[in-house]
Each structure stands twice: as structure tokens, then as C-alpha cells.
Write a protein that holds these residues in place. Structure first.
Motif, PDB file in Angstrom:
ATOM      1  N   ASP A   1       0.569  -0.989   0.032  1.00  6.23           N
ATOM      2  CA  ASP A   1      -0.441   0.221   0.271  1.00  6.23           C
ATOM      3  C   ASP A   1       1.007   0.859  -0.083  1.00  6.23           C
ATOM      4  O   ASP A   1       0.448   2.232  -0.973  1.00  6.23           O
ATOM      5  CB  ASP A   1      -0.572  -0.448   1.242  1.00  6.23           C
ATOM      6  CG  ASP A   1      -2.185  -0.822   1.699  1.00  6.23           C
ATOM      7  OD1 ASP A   1      -1.864  -1.604  -0.294  1.00  6.23           O
ATOM      8  OD2 ASP A   1      -2.589  -1.117   2.075  1.00  6.23           O
ATOM      9  N   LEU A   2       1.722   1.235   0.391  1.00  8.21           N
ATOM     10  CA  LEU A   2       2.488   2.212   1.203  1.00  8.21           C
ATOM     11  C   LEU A   2       3.582   2.736  -0.578  1.00  8.21           C
ATOM     12  O   LEU A   2       3.862   3.774  -0.879  1.00  8.21           O
ATOM     13  CB  LEU A   2       3.441   2.642   2.044  1.00  8.21           C
ATOM     14  CG  LEU A   2       3.061   2.979   3.254  1.00  8.21           C
ATOM     15  CD1 LEU A   2       4.032   2.041   4.646  1.00  8.21           C
ATOM     16  CD2 LEU A   2       2.219   3.913   3.558  1.00  8.21           C
ATOM     17  N   VAL A   3       4.129   1.414  -1.062  1.00  7.82           N
ATOM     18  CA  VAL A   3       4.870   1.600  -2.189  1.00  7.82           C
ATOM     19  C   VAL A   3       3.860   2.057  -3.390  1.00  7.82           C
ATOM     20  O   VAL A   3       4.153   3.166  -4.335  1.00  7.82           O
ATOM     21  CB  VAL A   3       5.345   0.515  -2.092  1.00  7.82           C
ATOM     22  CG1 VAL A   3       5.910   0.163  -3.914  1.00  7.82           C
ATOM     23  CG2 VAL A   3       6.572  -0.370  -2.025  1.00  7.82           C
ATOM     24  N   LYS A   4       2.608   1.287  -3.424  1.00 10.18           N
ATOM     25  CA  LYS A   4       1.596   2.280  -3.901  1.00 10.18           C
ATOM     26  C   LYS A   4       2.045   3.825  -3.787  1.00 10.18           C
ATOM     27  O   LYS A   4       1.279   4.831  -5.557  1.00 10.18           O
ATOM     28  CB  LYS A   4       0.496   2.199  -3.844  1.00 10.18           C
ATOM     29  CG  LYS A   4       0.251  -0.187  -4.406  1.00 10.18           C
ATOM     30  CD  LYS A   4      -1.224  -0.333  -4.264  1.00 10.18           C
ATOM     31  CE  LYS A   4      -1.367  -2.023  -4.884  1.00 10.18           C
ATOM     32  NZ  LYS A   4      -2.342  -2.026  -4.699  1.00 10.18           N
ATOM     33  N   ARG A   5       1.657   4.442  -2.806  1.00 15.97           N
ATOM     34  CA  ARG A   5       1.130   5.399  -2.828  1.00 15.97           C
ATOM     35  C   ARG A   5       2.891   5.966  -3.148  1.00 15.97           C
ATOM     36  O   ARG A   5       2.071   6.872  -3.657  1.00 15.97           O
ATOM     37  CB  ARG A   5       0.688   5.912  -0.837  1.00 15.97           C
ATOM     38  CG  ARG A   5       0.853   7.210  -0.231  1.00 15.97           C
ATOM     39  CD  ARG A   5       0.174   7.183   0.885  1.00 15.97           C
ATOM     40  NE  ARG A   5       0.848   9.127   1.746  1.00 15.97           N
ATOM     41  CZ  ARG A   5      -0.128   9.379   2.024  1.00 15.97           C
ATOM     42  NH1 ARG A   5      -1.262   8.176   2.231  1.00 15.97           N
ATOM     43  NH2 ARG A   5      -0.017  10.597   2.092  1.00 15.97           N
ATOM     44  N   ALA A   6       3.279   5.853  -2.652  1.00 18.35           N
ATOM     45  CA  ALA A   6       5.054   6.869  -2.986  1.00 18.35           C
ATOM     46  C   ALA A   6       5.316   6.874  -4.671  1.00 18.35           C
ATOM     47  O   ALA A   6       5.408   7.344  -5.564  1.00 18.35           O
ATOM     48  CB  ALA A   6       6.248   5.671  -2.792  1.00 18.35           C
ATOM     49  N   VAL A   7       4.473   5.352  -5.696  1.00 13.49           N
ATOM     50  CA  VAL A   7       4.302   5.455  -6.889  1.00 13.49           C
ATOM     51  C   VAL A   7       3.983   6.724  -7.736  1.00 13.49           C
ATOM     52  O   VAL A   7       4.011   6.763  -8.350  1.00 13.49           O
ATOM     53  CB  VAL A   7       4.366   3.604  -7.519  1.00 13.49           C
ATOM     54  CG1 VAL A   7       4.259   4.432  -9.267  1.00 13.49           C
ATOM     55  CG2 VAL A   7       5.733   3.208  -6.973  1.00 13.49           C
ATOM     56  N   LYS A   8       2.313   6.906  -6.732  1.00 12.24           N
ATOM     57  CA  LYS A   8       1.594   8.242  -6.910  1.00 12.24           C
ATOM     58  C   LYS A   8       2.155   8.897  -7.022  1.00 12.24           C
ATOM     59  O   LYS A   8       2.130   9.726  -7.698  1.00 12.24           O
ATOM     60  CB  LYS A   8       0.259   7.687  -6.372  1.00 12.24           C
ATOM     61  CG  LYS A   8      -0.766   5.792  -6.930  1.00 12.24           C
ATOM     62  CD  LYS A   8      -2.024   6.285  -5.999  1.00 12.24           C
ATOM     63  CE  LYS A   8      -2.788   5.248  -5.942  1.00 12.24           C
ATOM     64  NZ  LYS A   8      -4.026   4.681  -4.745  1.00 12.24           N
TER      65      LYS A   8
END
Length: 762
Positions: free
Chosen positions: A306-313
Motif C-alpha cells: 500500500d505504501l509503495v503504491k502511494r509512493a509511486v502515485k
């Protein structure tokens, strides 16, 4: 249950009997580990007096456990502490003194274990995940074990018992969220799927093959990735910088050497600084082609992903319409989930849909993922001026055991030293279980940086630090040339880290290939000279300095001539003439710190933590006693702080394995390229917590004011990173943060933007 278990004894049990108190038990090896691989791991701590391997005796003759006794029994506890708890793919190695014989199987962990041994997350019930209890009583998350056995692995990851294939799950329950097919992404040109499916490549270790039920397959990828979206047509040239040139400054250690004296290693500092961006918002900057290669193995389940997705966004939101992004995900296999697309409004929507489609499961195959990420850049039909890969992984590679092994599998373009061809890989090691050595080796060979993401909350800020630099490249293919300016003056050495340097013409010329430079980035190099005695008392020319680079604002080659370096040659030098240049001394301190961290890390890998800590303590004292530190130089004090933190993370083998190794390697990466990288929650970085940074900034400012320098961005005037005075920074932003030596204003602004985004919860 263990009736078929067999024991292979390499040396007789007389040498290391069952009752030997120094006998060690090792368990939890991946099922595909062979005897020579286990021996290589165990013997890294010293020669063995005895070694016994316990196998399952079945078709694969797979290793279950091993027992050994070292010739030097004093390393017994050292080996146990160093190896126990190490993650090996989906496995966790067990290493402890043995209390039973080779033919006895160690008792399995209690069925009340708290964590899944595959993803290492909590097995607490009531969290919305099904739990599978195996016939050996070990428990796992249902999706984790289903993904594990679908590739043919019928052995318990904890005790290595072979399960009945009729009693294990072969199908992963479908996710609750609807999977978004790739072909639904809005794209300027829809790729065609009528390509032959590429065969799956088995890893280099021979895994036993088992039948398994076929899973639904995604559409096959094209043979070539030439389906990149065309570049934006420009009506005017890109203006990446404010029409300023790269600047070159030089500093000699002393302003004079007496005429009768000679010096065999006289240091001259050459400092190169890139111009600022046209404006702080980056309008008109140089566009980039960026590929993110993201680990989605089973260990990424839950908040990590979830945090990786947020960082890529966050990355997606900060790319412009001329920038292009591709996303590659990987576990046991790799997949391009987004072709190289411009980040227009439609492109961002496609990218966000691709990010949301990511699901965790499987092993870790970094080499195959990097091959695919590199292929995206190699096959593209058109090219933006800047290209890079961001790699993130949280685990151990299941297919390569060392940095050299994985480098041999990487494309030549990643390992190229050609400034015109390089594709830097900026690697991010996430958490305590990633393989820092492999990640550092990849970044080091490619010209990128290695960052240590110590906690989950740092991912976005770490990405922000990286793209803050990538989105501010103003110069490429930069080459520094120095030439002797007097007869008898010779160039002896140029410590340049990982920048390629060469001395030719019998010491008359030296060249350093620097490559690309970010806006307001500074690179500094000490050039050591042989200076002979002088027959006259006039000024002696030492060096001529020239810098050539490709200016991205005009797309032209530019040449900058630095001032000739000269020194006085009086009969007797005055005290003022023998005063040490603080700029030279500061850079000498930095080189001492870089070399010390590398040597301490080497000693720690050998298990000699006492020697590593003694070396670090000695060099800390050297830095503190230097002229720069004594004059209150803020950066030299930060270097001392850096050595102290490395020393603290080498207090024990457990601490070194958990964070010390990654912290040291990230520091080595940063110093070798003179470029910022994330290194955990440390006061030597702008990623340091906001409240702590304010307190530290006050202390740093006090130190710097003693020497008349600025503590803005942690760098005194005239040194790398941001080095402007304590008023308003370029672009109107206020200078308020004390950070490391190599962080540029563009990097700091992007990190501050990320931190504000996290605080607002957007």
C-alpha cells in the motif's frame, strides 16, 4: 513422517560427536539448496572439523538440515548470531547449538507461531485473511502458501517436511477487488497481443519439477517494447537551466611553498558546480524516461505494498506531460504493467490504474525484472534526453546468491561505463530483510545510487529525494581535464570514487568522467601533485583546468576554462601563507570518511566488529582534530556524526545485519558518486524527522556561524549540495533545513513536498 530421511556425513562423527557442545544445527534452508551451497555459507566463518547434511532421501534428495563443528570453536557463537534469523527467499535460517544427534529432526515451532513464515506478517485471526494449517502443524496465510506450492514446492518452509500434494491448496482465492485488465488502460496506441508467448526461464538452481494446476494467464507481452508513446513535439528548445554555465573553482592547500622545498603529494581542490534551474518549479526542464521496477513478492503483502503504491502515485503526480513512465512489477516472474507513456492527464490515469492493479505473491527474481526494465528503455522508438530506472525490493533474491552473480546476468547497458550509454539504476532496499549487498552492487555498477529505506513510512520521501534530482538534470557527459602548467609538476593521483579517472602523458594530464549533473549540484576532486623545488621566487603555475559538457538547454557542447592554479615560492613562507585551506581540508575529511566506512564494512563482513569499531573511533578523532573541524566547519562535524552512527550500527552482529550493513553501503554509494541517497532516519539527511531537524538545524547554524559560513542545507558555502547564503533560496523558498553534503535544493524541495503530502494525508 521422517522415515525416508537420510544423512550424508562428510567427515566422521568422531571428529564432532553427538555430544560435542560446540556442534551447531542449521535448518530452514530453501528446498533447492545443495550441499556445496550450504557448505560455502557455513565455511565463510572458518574451516570445519566436521560437517553432516540431513536430506529427505526422496527423488530430489533435498536438504533438510545440517550439523557442523568448527576447527576454531571460538567462532561457534559468532556464526550462530550472524546466521540465525537470516531470510533466504521465503525461508528463515535457524542456527543454534545442537542438543541432539544428526538423525533426529529438530522439533518444529509451536503451532501457535505468531507470524507467517513466508510473508512474515501476523497470523492473528480476525484480520480478513484465511489461515492454512499444514499436516506438520505449521501455519501460513492461505494466499501465501497457495502461491508457494503452485510452483511445485511441496516442502514446509519451516521444518522442510514433504506434504501430501492432496492436502495443500493449489488455487489462490480470487482477490476481492476486480482486476483491471491491461488493455482497458487508455493509451494513444493499443499494443497488439498476437505475439508468441516467451518460455518461462528456470532459475540457475535445479528446482524439482511438480505438476500444478494452471493459473489464468495475462495476455502475452510483445517481443519488443517499441510501443512507447511518441515524444511531445516541441516548438522551442528545452530551457533546463537559467542560461548559466557550469562554474569551476580551484583551491590550493597552501598559498605558498618555500622555493627550496618540494612536495610529493600537494593537494589542489577542483570544484565543479552546475547552474540552477530556470525556476524552482522546474518549468521548461529536461524531460525524462523513467522505469519503476517494483517488488510485489509475497513479503510485500499488506501495508508495504500500500505504501509503495502511494509512493509511486507521488512520482506520477510530479512528472510532467513531457516525461514518460513505465512500470514493471516482479516476483518470481516479471511483467510490464504499463508501457512507456507520457504523463499527460490520460497517461497519469493509466499509470494510477496500473499501480492499483498490483498484487503481492511469489518469490523474488531481481535479475529478470531488471532485464525487462532495461529492455523497455533499449527498445523504445524515441528517447528523452534523460533515462533512469528506480528499483525497489524488500527481500532476498531467490535466484541469485551474490552481487557478482546477478551482475553477470544484467544487460551490458546497465554495466556500461560509457557516459553516452549509461542507464543508472537507483536501488531502494526496503526494510531489514532486503539483500543490501546485491542492491548496492546493482546501483554501483550502473552509475546509480543505493538507498536504505529503514521504515515503511520513508518510502515516499526516499523516492522524492531521488526524483528531485532526476527531474533537474542540466548537464550531461561532463568531463574534467587537468594539465600540468610547469615543468617538473606532475599529477600523482585523483581520488574520484566511482567516477572513472585516468592519468596520462607521464603525469602531465588527468581526466575525470563525471557524467550528468543535477541543478546546483557540486562535485569536488582533490588532485595530488608532485611539486619540485623552484630556482626563482616568482609565482609557479601548477594546473590548468578545463571542463567540457553537453548543455541540455541548448543541446550544444560547452567548454569552461577554469582559472590557472598558481602558488607563491618565497624564500621563507609567512604563517598566513602556510594556513591550510578549509575547502581542501573539508574534502580531505570527506575522503577519509568514505574510505573509513568502506574499510569498516569490509571488516564487519568478516565478523571483525571490534576492529571495525576501533577504526571508526580512530578516524572520528582524526576528523575532529582536522583544521576544518577545529574552525567550526559544519560539514566536517556532520562527517564525524556519520562515522559515529555507522559505529553505533556495528555494536553487534544482529544490529549490523538488521541495519548496519545497509546503512554503511548506502553511505558508500553516496560518497562514491557525491550524490544524495536515503540512509534511514539520520540527522545527516533531509529525511530526518521534521521536529528533530529544526533542533539540529539550530546547532548546525551555531557551528557554521563560528566560521562565517551558512548552515543552509547542511553545506558551507563553496561545497556540494546547496550552498547559498542564509537568505531566500533560488525560486523564493526559504532555507530552513540542515541536511547532508550532497542534497540539492531541487531534492530538498521535492522531499518537503512529499512530507507535506504525508502530513495532509493526500
Amino acid at each position: 513422517m521422517f522415515s525416508s530421511m537420510a544423512t550424508a556425513s562428510v567427515q566422521g562423527s568422531i571428529a564432532g560427536g553427538l555430544g560435542d557442545p560446540d556442534r551447531i544445527f542449521f535448518g530452514g534452508f530453501p528446498y533447492y539448496f545443495k550441499e556445496e551451497q550450504i557448505r560455502e555459507l557455513v565455511e565463510s566463518f572458518g574451516p570445519l572439523r566436521s560437517f553432516e547434511l540431513v536430506t529427505d532421501g526422496g527423488r530430489g534428495n533435498n536438504s533438510i538440515a545440517a550439523y557442523c563443528v568448527y576447527q576454531d570453536v571460538s567462532v561457534t557463537d559468532i556464526a550462530c548470531r550472524a546466521l540465525n534469523g537470516i531470510r533466504m527467499g521465503a525461508q528463515t535460517l535457524i542456527a543454534r547449538r545442537a542438543n541432539h544427534g544428526a538423525n533426529q529432526q529438530p522439533e518444529p515451532h509451536s503451532s501457535s507461531q505468531e507470524n507467517c513464515s513466508i510473508c512474515w506478517c501476523s497470523l492473528t485471526t480476525g484480520q480478513g485473511q484465511a489461515i492454512f494449517t499444514a499436516e506438520c502443524s505449521h501455519r501460513f496465510h492461505y494466499p501465501c502458501i497457495a502461491n508457494n506450492v503452485q510452483h511445485g514446492n511441496l516442502y514446509c518452509p519451516v521444518c522442510r517436511v514433504k506434504w501430501d500434494k492432496n492436502n495443500v491448496p493449489f488455487q489462490v482465492p480470487p482477490p476481492q477487488q476486480t482486476r483491471i485488465p491491461f488493455r482497458q488502460f487508455p493509451m494513444p496506441q493499443q499494443p497488439h497481443w498476437n505475439y508468441p508467448h516467451l518460455p518461462y526461464q528456470q532459475p540457475h538452481w535445479n528446482h524439482p519439477q511438480y505438476p500444478f494446476e494452471q493459473q489464468p494467464q495475462d495476455p502475452p507481452e510483445p517481443l519488443t517494447f517499441s510501443d512507447d508513446e511518441p515524444l511531445q513535439s516541441l516548438t522551442s528548445p528545452v530551457q533546463s537551466s537559467s542560461h548559466q554555465n557550469v562554474t569551476v573553482k580551484t583551491y590550493a592547500e597552501f598559498s605558498a611553498i618555500s622555493a627550496a622545498e618540494s612536495s610529493s603529494k600537494f593537494p589542489v581542490l577542483v570544484s565543479i558546480r552546475a547552474p540552477p534551474l530556470k525556476d524552482s518549479e522546474g518549468h521548461g526542464r529536461t524531460p525524462i524516461d523513467l522505469v519503476t521496477v517494483l517488488d510485489v513478492s509475497g513479503s510485500m503483502t499488506g501495508s508495504k505494498l500500500d505504501l509503495v503504491k502511494r509512493a509511486v502515485k507521488f512520482v506520477i503526480e510530479n512528472l510532467g506531460s513531457s516525461d514518460r513512465l513505465s512500470i514493471v512489477s516482479f516476483s518470481s516472474n516479471s511483467k510490464r504493467v504499463l508501457p512507456l507513456q507520457r504523463m499527460t492527464a490520460d497517461g497519469r490515469e493509466s499509470a494510477i490504474l496500473a499501480v492499483e492493479s498490483l498484487r503481492a505473491g511469489g518469490g523474488t527474481n531481481i535479475a529478470e525484472a531488471l532485464k525487462k526494465g532495461t529492455k523497455v528503455l533499449e527498445d523504445r522508438s524515441e528517447r528523452n534526453p534523460v533515462s533512469s530506472i528506480i528499483l525497489l525490493s524488500d527481500g532476498q533474491d531467490n535466484y541469485c546468491r551474490s552481487g557478482s552473480q546477478i551482475l553477470n546476468q544484467l544487460p551490458a547497458s546497465i554495466r556500461s561505463s560509457d557516459m553516452q550509454q549509461e542507464i543508472p539504476v537507483h536501488a531502494f532496499g526496503f526494510g531489514q530483510d532486503h539483500d543490501a549487498s546485491i542492491m548496492h552492487a546493482i546501483s554501483d555498477a550502473s552509475g546509480g545510487t543505493f538507498s536504505f529505506i529503514e521504515s515503511v513510512g520513508m518510502i515516499q520521501d526516499g523516492f522524492a529525494l531521488c526524483i528531485g534530482g532526476l527531474l533537474s538534470v542540466v548537464a550531461q557527459e561532463l568531463r574534467l581535464t587537468v594539465r600540468s602548467a610547469s615543468a617538473g609538476v606532475k599529477i600523482v593521483s585523483i581520488p574520484s570514487g566511482r567516477h572513472v579517472s585516468q592519468i596520462s602523458d607521464e603525469g602531465q594530464q588527468g581526466v575525470v568522467d563525471i557524467g550528468n549533473m543535477y541543478a546546483e549540484e557540486e562535485k569536488q576532486f582533490l588532485v595530488y601533485l608532485l611539486v619540485p623545488p623552484s630556482a626563482s621566487h616568482v609565482k609557479m603555475p601548477l594546473l590548468d583546468v578545463t571542463c567540457v559538457y553537453k548543455d541540455l538547454a541548448s543541446n550544444e557542447l560547452m567548454q569552461v576554462q577554469g582559472e590557472r592554479v598558481e602558488i607563491l615560492r618565497p624564500e621563507v613562507c609567512s604563517p598566513a601563507e602556510k594556513a591550510v585551506s578549509l575547502e581542501v581540508d573539508r574534502q580531505r575529511n570527506r575522503i577519509v570518511v568514505a574510505e573509513t566506512i568502506a574499510e569498516a564494512q569490509r571488516l564487519a563482513e568478516m565478523g571483525n566488529l571490534e576492529g571495525a569499531r576501533a577504526l571508526l573511533a580512530e578516524r572520528r578523532a582524526t576528523v575532529l582534530a582536522s583544521a576544518a573541524a577545529q574552525a567550526g566547519d559544519g560539514l566536517s562535524n556532520l562527517f564525524e556524526t556519520e562515522l559515529r552512527e555507522v559505529m553505533e550500527r556495528m555494536a553487534s552482529m544482529d544490529l549490523y545485519a538488521n541495519s548496519g550493513r545497509a546503512y554503511a553501503l548506502a553511505g558508500m554509494s553516496s560518497h562514491s558518486r557525491q550524490r544524495a541517497s536515503a540512509r534511514g532516519d539520520t540527522i545527516t539527511s533531509c529525511l530526518f524527522g521534521a521536529s528533530n531537524r529544526v533542533n539540529f538545524s539550530s546547532g548546525a547554524n551555531a557551528l557554521m556561524q563560528q566560521s562565517g559560513a551558512s548552515a543552509c542545507f547542511g553545506a558551507p558555502a563553496g561545497f556540494g549540495g546547496a550552498s547559498f547564503s542564509s537568505g531566500a533560496a533560488p525560486g523564493g523558498s526559504q532555507c530552513s533545513s540542515a541536511v547532508g553534503a550532497f542534497e540539492t535544493p531541487a531534492m530538498v524541495r521535492m522531499v518537503e513536498k512529499s512530507q507535506k503530502s504525508n502530513q495532509s494525508g493526500q
